[in-house]
Design an enzyme around this catalytic site. Structure first.
Site: not given
Lengths: 97, 478
Positions: B75, B150, B174
């Site tokens: 990420k 997210s 997330s």
């Protein structure tokens, strides 16, 4: 507790944000909605409850007081929008007139 | 198509000469290009092909790390030296990391290949991956739907087969929620189990790093590698890391708690029915199922959004146009330079959270909101500690609904926040959780089961997940 446009402008100033008229209106509405929802917490009597600031409560973590390598000046300045060999540069703070 | 389901199978294929790692990496790069419309990646790295040759040689020489040849995406809130680190924000558009996050370094030390950095909500703030300055990510199962957030890019990349596994971060769901929306495994470790060094801070007392994968075996392997004390993160735990990989298959008949509060109004009946189905299978197989209560559950979203926005407004104060690449082009004095840079650089949701966080911390409101929420946080944590006196693990839905449509919730921030209803409490309490992909709804979208355990009891989660995977899911997982 309802939030006024003036409150939003004041908070924006504290947060160093400049909002457009439209953003100010939106955030006023939305903060009111969200904070209204948060009033829910007042249903609970928490007078004898200790606040929890960290989910895994640790003791202090110490190390020997010996100098260890850290980020070099060159690396630290690499991402600066403006810098010389030694320092971050910012717009002049002291006004001379 | 991939010829393997787990990393250990992949490694065997490479050793036997049945799979070329370089071809495998080329295949992934090709798949990423073909699936460009998913927008799962912010950056894809060229040099991974060259590195794959070196790793392949190491494997054939018999001297290689635990993750040799595993192709992993990380990420874009995690640092990798000399690579961009944007947090999907315009304010960090040109930023390059000057060091590598501990969790990522541990992958590299075990010979993993980092193929690229994945898209996410800006500064990890969001539940749909629609708050990214680099564009929305689409759900690979159905591209009209969100992948969750997210860590939407990390979930989509694994679900679409664009890499073997990925790392995400979980501050309020997330990892677990996008894993649920995309139909894969996603693991949120205990707070402090994995070092946060090199993770761009959002809410420091909530943030965790964890893996996405298509099997419990790979989740266990990755968790094993990234866990442990780190001298660069004083909040990382020195608790011994169990041998997850060799112990997760020891199925024990765990006591499973079902919190009534997580199965009541607001839960999609289709999800409830599927979960009850699995619960009755587990009961038939000898697991003890116990009804429990987490009485303060309904306060979790309010407490969560007060505390995390407060922490975020503090953490994001550093982006002021002095140290982090982006400075407003307007000629102005110092204070206005800060203000212009921040106003131009942050997106709408990030500004909203900074505003909310600044408000709850401001003079006159601190006790009413921030201090109150910290006390409620203790009550929510105590509910879990009490429950884990009676049960080993807790089963809940991961999300009250399957993936929603792109654009469906963007105009109503509160509704978006409420979609995290089943995930934020684990972060408030600091406990670990996993999403297990247990099937699909009638519309074809994946359904996820969340399993929670007490702090540092990740092994129990892996054991139950593995039991479910090997006994009930053989043909269902992608």
């Amino acid at each position: 507790m309802s939030v006024t446009k003036k409150d939003v402008e004041y908070i924006a100033k504290l947060a160093r944000l400049e909002l457009t008229e439209k953003e100010t209106e939106n955030y006023t509405d939305q903060l009111n909605q969200i904070l209204d929802y948060m009033e829910k917490l007042n249903e609970l009597d928490t007078s004898n409850i200790e606040p929890l600031s960290h989910p895994v409560e640790n003791f202090n973590v110490f190390r020997e007081d010996i100098i260890q390598p850290s980020v070099s000046r060159e690396d630290a300045l690499k991402n600066a929008p403006d810098a010389n060999e030694e320092f971050f540069k910012v717009p002049k703070v002291i006004k001379t007139d | 198509m991939l010829q393997y389901k787990t990393h250990s199978q992949k490694l065997n294929l490479i050793k036997n000469g049945k799979l070329s790692l370089t071809e495998n990496v080329e295949y992934f790069r090709d798949s990423i290009n073909k699936n460009a419309d998913l927008n799962a990646f912010n950056f894809v790295f060229e040099e991974v092909v060259e590195e794959s040759r070196k790793i392949e040689e190491k494997i054939h020489d018999g001297k290689y790390g635990k993750l040799a040849g595993m192709v992993i995406a990380v990420k874009d809130v995690l640092a990798l030296k000399d690579k961009p680190l944007t947090c999907s924000s315009n304010i960090l558009k040109k930023f390059k990391s000057i060091y590598t996050a501990t969790a990522v370094q541990k992958l590299l030390d075990e010979d993993a290949l980092i193929i690229g950095k994945t898209n996410c909500d800006e500064f990890a703030m969001g539940s749909s991956n629609e708050n990214s300055a680099r564009g929305v990510v689409k759900n690979p199962v159905n591209t009209e739907f969100v992948p969750g957030g997210s860590s939407g890019g990390s979930a989509a990349a694994v679900a679409a087969g664009l890499c073997d596994a990925s790392l995400g971060t979980d501050t309020g769901g997330s990892i677990r929620q996008p894993a649920s929306f995309c139909g894969i495994y996603g693991f949120k470790p205990t707070y402090g189990r994995v070092s946060r060094f090199g993770l761009t801070a959002f809410a420091s007392s909530f943030d965790t790093i964890g893996p996405f994968a298509r099997s419990v075996d790979d989740i266990s392997l990755l968790l094993q590698v990234i866990s442990g004390k780190d001298k660069y993160d004083s909040t990382s735990s020195d608790k011994e890391v169990p041998d997850f990989l060799s112990e997760y298959q020891n199925a024990t008949k765990l006591k499973i708690g079902l919190p009534q509060e997580f199965f009541s109004d607001g839960l999609d009946p289709e999800i409830r029915d599927i979960l009850y189905d699995y619960i009755s299978k587990l009961k038939t197989d000898g697991f003890e199922i116990i009804d429990i209560h987490l009485p303060h559950h309904e306060y979790s979203i309010a407490a969560y959004y007060i505390l995390t926005t407060a922490e975020a407004s503090t953490n994001l104060a550093r982006y002021d146009g002095v140290r982090y690449t982006t400075r407003s082009g307007k000629k102005d004095d110092l204070i206005n330079m800060y203000t212009n840079t921040r106003s131009e650089g942050f997106g709408d949701e990030v500004k909203r959270r900074i505003m909310l966080g600044t408000y709850v911390l401001s003079a006159g409101y601190y006790d009413a909101y921030y201090a109150k929420a910290q006390k409620v946080r203790r009550l929510i944590q105590k509910d879990f500690f009490d429950a884990f006196e009676k049960v080993d693990v807790i089963i809940t839905p991961t999300s009250p609904f399957t993936a929603f449509k792109l654009g469906e919730k963007t105009s109503d921030p509160l509704q978006m926040y409420l979609s995290d209803i089943y995930t934020t409490s684990a972060n408030l309490a600091g406990i670990p959780g996993i999403n297990v992909p247990v099937g699909s709804a009638g519309n074809g979208l994946p359904i996820g089961m969340q399993i929670l355990a007490n702090q540092f009891e990740e092994l129990k989660l892996l054991r139950l997940s593995s039991y479910i995977e090997s006994n009930y899911l053989k043909n269902e997982v992608v």
